[in-house]
Design an enzyme around this catalytic site. Structure first.
Site, mmCIF file in Angstrom:
data_model
loop_
_atom_site.group_PDB
_atom_site.id
_atom_site.type_symbol
_atom_site.label_atom_id
_atom_site.label_comp_id
_atom_site.label_asym_id
_atom_site.label_seq_id
_atom_site.Cartn_x
_atom_site.Cartn_y
_atom_site.Cartn_z
ATOM 1 N N GLU A 41 42.916 38.737 37.915
ATOM 2 C CA GLU A 41 44.059 38.140 37.236
ATOM 3 C C GLU A 41 43.772 38.187 35.742
ATOM 4 O O GLU A 41 42.718 37.711 35.303
ATOM 5 C CB GLU A 41 44.263 36.700 37.696
ATOM 6 C CG GLU A 41 45.522 36.063 37.132
ATOM 7 C CD GLU A 41 45.760 34.661 37.655
ATOM 8 O OE1 GLU A 41 46.722 34.026 37.195
ATOM 9 O OE2 GLU A 41 44.966 34.190 38.497
ATOM 10 N N ARG A 265 30.961 34.220 47.423
ATOM 11 C CA ARG A 265 30.995 34.425 45.978
ATOM 12 C C ARG A 265 29.614 34.114 45.393
ATOM 13 O O ARG A 265 28.767 33.498 46.026
ATOM 14 C CB ARG A 265 32.058 33.535 45.336
ATOM 15 C CG ARG A 265 31.762 32.050 45.459
ATOM 16 C CD ARG A 265 32.899 31.207 44.890
ATOM 17 N NE ARG A 265 33.058 31.431 43.467
ATOM 18 C CZ ARG A 265 34.092 30.985 42.757
ATOM 19 N NH1 ARG A 265 35.063 30.318 43.355
ATOM 20 N NH2 ARG A 265 34.167 31.214 41.463
ATOM 21 N N LYS A 275 36.759 30.101 35.676
ATOM 22 C CA LYS A 275 37.398 30.591 34.457
ATOM 23 C C LYS A 275 38.054 29.448 33.687
ATOM 24 O O LYS A 275 38.121 29.476 32.452
ATOM 25 C CB LYS A 275 38.422 31.682 34.798
ATOM 26 C CG LYS A 275 37.817 33.055 34.958
ATOM 27 C CD LYS A 275 38.838 34.163 34.869
ATOM 28 C CE LYS A 275 39.679 34.292 36.102
ATOM 29 N NZ LYS A 275 40.562 35.488 36.060
#
Length: 560
Positions: A41, A265, A275
């Site tokens: 994104e 992850r 983020k």
């Protein structure tokens, strides 16, 4: 750290993603074709966790003769920026990978709108006028079923009309949504009539003002994969609950059956990977930007002097797992240290200078000494280093009252100046306060490196810099940004745990060859660590960032 170094270099067994791909190839699924995608994104810079995903998606595709699409998930125009798009592309290429095609979710807005119409016509989607609070209150709990929306049973014709009017901008933002009609009693709460479209009057960085309705990521994800005929859509574990909706949309729309797989992850000690939190650090001035060398962003690691090879090696070592775990950041530091040891140019730099006057060396004379560029590289070559009557050594390399086995400099003791001569300390000069400000030494004329006939062996070798030729440089010594090992378990706000000593700026004195350094030059300051030229540097102000020390000193400090 020693255990890390001992890790076997033998070929690892297949991870579970590779096992799946090999079975698909064996059975002829998708005609043996492998096509993955990396779908960032564009709302921030990529970090080391994304590097793991990049290495996995691009790596397995390369291994099995396939390819990888780079697809930007630009379904939320409020948070997106072309700056992030360009940074992401630069990061992927810097890591050593190249995509087959560059796509954007916005490329498929017309397709996705048509898919939504198809679901409405099949009686599988409806326009809801409930507020977000009402939708949440009717959703139920993990142990109690939800309640149907009062708008759930609208006719196909009414839903088509309302959805068209949503697209035409007739309704205020937030007043209508399009929801999939699935099951308000589903055990997976994501399947309780999820929102698949919402109204947003926001300018899109690619489509401009064409659209005022935008698909949710969960709706765009699977269909975009299907349009591109992605064979293996690899996500992190938090997307496991979303897989049911991914499969439901593909099944009901009867489109290419892309399949989603999940892996753990990356969680790294002393590091945040969110983020949102990284953006906070930037916006609140705790760091200088996304590429601050203390940040775990790929651009930050690159500016700090990390190499793509070391990051790929790190990702290979940690492997691909199905369960979350916490990886020690020391492994990342070990990987870059190992690679830099092989490729870094050796240069002499003094960080805390103590002047040495060699009383029997001629004044106004500069002699050139040859020194190897990299002892690990047989083809590394040699360079000339100027030597003169006055040199700087590190203050810590002299002791007035040394203990036994102190093989550096003390009054009456001899050492070798690297690539130059053996010197003996004859006298230590002090100021009025009793601080040592200068050493008086003498050198052995027949002891020059490469041509030593003195017959004297000394146990200590010191790095040094000629005072007259010394090049003043700014040195930024970076340490870990946080003091706490596991920030996810730490109490309070994550910013409460910022390390106040994560940056120390000092002036050092370097041999003049450092004038030729570029931002891509990897350098070992002899006996001090690995450094690189910072992007802020100018010809008149050389700035060097410490990448990593020669040893894992943090582990010793943290242990104490």
């Amino acid at each position: 750290m020693s255990e890390i170094a001992k890790e076997s270099t033998e070929e690892k067994s297949l991870n579970f993603i590779e096992q799946i791909i090999e079975e698909d190839i064996r059975t002829g699924k998708h005609e043996g074709r492998v096509l993955t995608r990396f779908p960032p994104e564009p709302n921030g810079y990529l970090h080391i966790g994304h590097a793991k995903s990049i290495c996995l998606n691009f790596g397995v595709a390369q291994k099995y003769g396939g390819g990888t699409n780079l697809r930007f998930d630009d379904t939320n125009p409020v948070t997106e920026d072309t700056e992030y798009v360009e940074s992401i592309k630069n990061d992927v290429q810097w890591l050593g990978f190249q995509w087959v095609n560059e796509f954007y979710a916005s490329d498929y807005f017309d397709n996705l709108y048509a898919f939504a119409i198809d679901l409405i016509k099949k009686g599988l989607a409806y326009v809801d006028e409930s507020t977000s609070e009402q939708i949440a209150s009717l959703k139920g709990t993990p142990t109690e079923p939800g309640t149907n929306s009062p708008y759930r049973d609208r006719s196909v014709e009414e839903n088509l009309d309302l959805f068209e009017r949503m697209k035409n901008g007739e309704f205020p933002e937030g007043s209508r949504t399009l929801r999939a009609k699935i099951d308000m009693a589903a055990p997976n709460m994501i399947m309780r009539d999820p929102i698949i479209y919402r109204i947003k009057f926001a300018h899109h960085h690619r489509t401009g003002d064409k659209w005022c309705i935008y698909p949710m990521y969960d709706f765009a994800h699977g269909q975009s994969d299907s349009i591109e005929q992605i064979t293996h859509s690899i996500c992190t574990l938090e997307f496991i609950p979303h897989r049911d909706l991914y499969d439901w949309c593909i099944d009901k729309l009867e489109i290419f059956p892309s399949k989603q797989y999940e892996f753990a992850r990356l969680n790294l000690t002393y590091t945040v990977m969110s983020k949102r939190k990284l953006l906070q650090l930037v916006n609140e001035g705790h760091v200088t930007g996304w590429d601050d060398p203390r940040m775990p962003t790929i651009s930050g690691l690159r500016r700090r002097g990390y190499t793509p090879e070391s990051i790929r090696e790190f990702c290979d070592r940690i492997g691909i797992a199905r369960r979350d775990n916490l990886i020690d950041v020391s492994l990342l530091e070990f990987c870059v240290r190992e690679h830099l040891n092989k490729i870094a140019q050796r240069r002499m730099v003094v960080l805390d200078p103590l002047k040495v006057v060699i009383t029997n060396f001629p004044e106004d004379t500069v002699e050139l000494c040859l020194s190897e560029n990299n002892p690990e590289d047989p083809n590394g070559g040699m360079r000339e280093v100027p030597f003169s009557r006055e040199v700087y050594i590190e203050r810590e390399d002299f002791m007035e009252n040394p203990p036994k086995k102190f093989f550096r400099l003390a009054v009456g003791q001899m050492v070798r100046l690297k690539s130059a001569y053996i010197i003996r300390c004859d006298e230590a000069i002090k100021d009025e306060a009793g601080n040592i400000i200068e050493l008086r030494c003498s050198y052995l004329e027949n002891s020059k490196s490469g041509n030593d006939t003195s017959g004297i062996n000394v146990k200590g070798t010191l790095h040094w810099v000629s005072v007259s030729e010394a090049l003043p440089i700014e040195i930024r010594q970076y340490d870990r940004l946080f003091k706490v090992e596991d920030l996810a378990s730490a109490e309070g706000d994550f910013k409460d745990h910022i390390n106040p000593n994560s940056l120390e700026v000092i002036t050092g004195y370097a041999e003049p060859s450092l004038k030729e350094a570029t931002v891509d030059t990897k350098i070992q300051f002899v006996r001090k660590g690995y450094f690189c030229l910072d992007t802020d540097a100018t010809p008149d102000k050389l700035i060097f960032n410490r990448t990593v020390g020669l040893k894992d000193t943090w582990g010793k400090v943290a242990g104490k």
